[in-house]
Motif scaffolding. Structure first.
Motif, PDB file in Angstrom:
ATOM      1  N   LEU A 222      -0.778   2.976   6.981  1.00 45.33           N
ATOM      2  CA  LEU A 222      -1.823   2.822   8.001  1.00 45.33           C
ATOM      3  C   LEU A 222      -3.167   2.496   7.355  1.00 45.33           C
ATOM      4  O   LEU A 222      -3.909   1.626   7.832  1.00 45.33           O
ATOM      5  N   ARG A 223      -3.476   3.189   6.291  1.00 43.30           N
ATOM      6  CA  ARG A 223      -4.754   2.934   5.628  1.00 43.30           C
ATOM      7  C   ARG A 223      -4.798   1.510   5.069  1.00 43.30           C
ATOM      8  O   ARG A 223      -5.830   0.837   5.164  1.00 43.30           O
TER       9      ARG A 223
ATOM     10  N   HIS B 194      -6.984  -3.886   5.347  1.00 41.82           N
ATOM     11  CA  HIS B 194      -6.785  -5.345   5.345  1.00 41.82           C
ATOM     12  C   HIS B 194      -7.415  -5.987   6.566  1.00 41.82           C
ATOM     13  O   HIS B 194      -8.093  -7.023   6.450  1.00 41.82           O
ATOM     14  N   THR B 195      -7.210  -5.412   7.746  1.00 41.88           N
ATOM     15  CA  THR B 195      -7.784  -6.029   8.950  1.00 41.88           C
ATOM     16  C   THR B 195      -9.313  -5.969   8.937  1.00 41.88           C
ATOM     17  O   THR B 195      -9.967  -6.865   9.472  1.00 41.88           O
TER      18      THR B 195
ATOM     19  N   GLY C 232       0.798  -1.224   0.000  1.00 45.01           N
ATOM     20  CA  GLY C 232       0.000   0.000   0.000  1.00 45.01           C
ATOM     21  C   GLY C 232       0.826   1.267   0.000  1.00 45.01           C
ATOM     22  O   GLY C 232       0.273   2.368  -0.109  1.00 45.01           O
ATOM     23  N   VAL C 233       2.146   1.121   0.119  1.00 45.81           N
ATOM     24  CA  VAL C 233       3.029   2.281   0.237  1.00 45.81           C
ATOM     25  C   VAL C 233       3.781   2.513  -1.072  1.00 45.81           C
ATOM     26  O   VAL C 233       4.420   1.597  -1.597  1.00 45.81           O
TER      27      VAL C 233
ATOM     28  N   GLU D   8     -11.262   6.220   8.297  1.00 47.72           N
ATOM     29  CA  GLU D   8     -11.495   6.899   9.572  1.00 47.72           C
ATOM     30  C   GLU D   8     -10.520   6.407  10.637  1.00 47.72           C
ATOM     31  O   GLU D   8      -9.976   7.206  11.421  1.00 47.72           O
ATOM     32  N   ALA D   9     -10.296   5.107  10.674  1.00 45.08           N
ATOM     33  CA  ALA D   9      -9.349   4.558  11.644  1.00 45.08           C
ATOM     34  C   ALA D   9      -7.944   5.077  11.381  1.00 45.08           C
ATOM     35  O   ALA D   9      -7.215   5.452  12.309  1.00 45.08           O
ATOM     36  N   ALA D  10      -7.560   5.102  10.105  1.00 42.39           N
ATOM     37  CA  ALA D  10      -6.224   5.593   9.752  1.00 42.39           C
ATOM     38  C   ALA D  10      -6.078   7.071  10.084  1.00 42.39           C
ATOM     39  O   ALA D  10      -5.021   7.512  10.561  1.00 42.39           O
ATOM     40  N   THR D  11      -7.118   7.846   9.835  1.00 42.55           N
ATOM     41  CA  THR D  11      -7.072   9.281  10.147  1.00 42.55           C
ATOM     42  C   THR D  11      -6.934   9.507  11.646  1.00 42.55           C
ATOM     43  O   THR D  11      -6.146  10.353  12.093  1.00 42.55           O
TER      44      THR D  11
END
Length: 212
Positions: free
Chosen positions: A94-95, A100-101, A79-80, A187-190
């Protein structure tokens, strides 16, 4: 006329079916409650075939941990984009982690809950994955800090603790997001990026994080 021969399924495909069934069962029922009979039935195979391919319940569980750990680390790395600024790489990582999870809640349950509570053999498999993630995050933070401070010799040890804290927070947040309706990966990543950015203020320049 002779009997119609059916095409045998390749071993690798059959094993993945078994692992799919095992991850689902272990993730939803827990390691102790999961039975080989249940896993075999879900996979559509006989229990002796599961034992033939994967030897024992312990070996099956270890194979599940390794597969899910590899998939998660590959998702984060994949993802990077290395051509982007380091802070953006951290955000994308992070996103990817939360995406994935969220998409594989049973696999995350196996890694985050089950593997860590049923013996050193299993816990060590997860620890190896976690070490790889911490090292990856450490390098992203080091690069971001060195760029912001224009200090190419900034010691890695100055950010090592932040990387540990960030990975730990990501693990807990993923577990919470997976049981909280309506929480998206973005939202979790933010949430975590804002938390990390506040902690990185002394190393960077105090700018608030914003997803451009």
């Amino acid at each position: 006329m002779g009997a119609v021969k059916t095409k045998r399924m390749p071993r690798a495909v059959r094993e993945q079916q078994m692992l799919d069934a095992a991850v689902r069962t272990f993730g939803q029922r827990g390691y102790m409650a999961a039975s080989m009979d249940e896993i075999a039935e879900l996979a559509g195979v006989s229990k002796p075939l599961v034992y033939l391919y994967l030897n024992s319940k312990d070996d099956l569980f270890t194979a599940c941990i390794r597969r899910e750990a590899t998939a998660l680390t590959e998702a984060v790395r994949g993802g990077v984009r290395r051509d982007l600024p380091a802070d953006r790489q951290l955000w994308d990582g992070l996103r990817a982690f939360f995406a994935h999870t969220a998409a594989h809640p049973d696999g995350w349950s196996v890694l985050h809950l089950q593997a860590r509570t049923h013996g050193e053999r299993f816990a060590s498999e997860v620890a190896a994955m976690r070490t790889e993630l911490v090292e990856f995050v450490t390098q992203l933070i080091v690069v971001a800090a060195r760029e912001a401070r224009r200090d190419p010799d900034l010691p890695e040890r100055e950010v090592a603790g932040l990387a540990e804290a960030l990975v730990g927070a990501a693990e807990s947040l993923a577990a919470w997001a997976n049981v909280t309706p309506g929480v998206t990966a973005r939202e979790a990543a933010t949430t975590l990026m804002n938390f990390a950015w506040a902690g990185l203020g002394g190393l960077l320049d105090g700018r608030p994080w914003a997803d451009a």
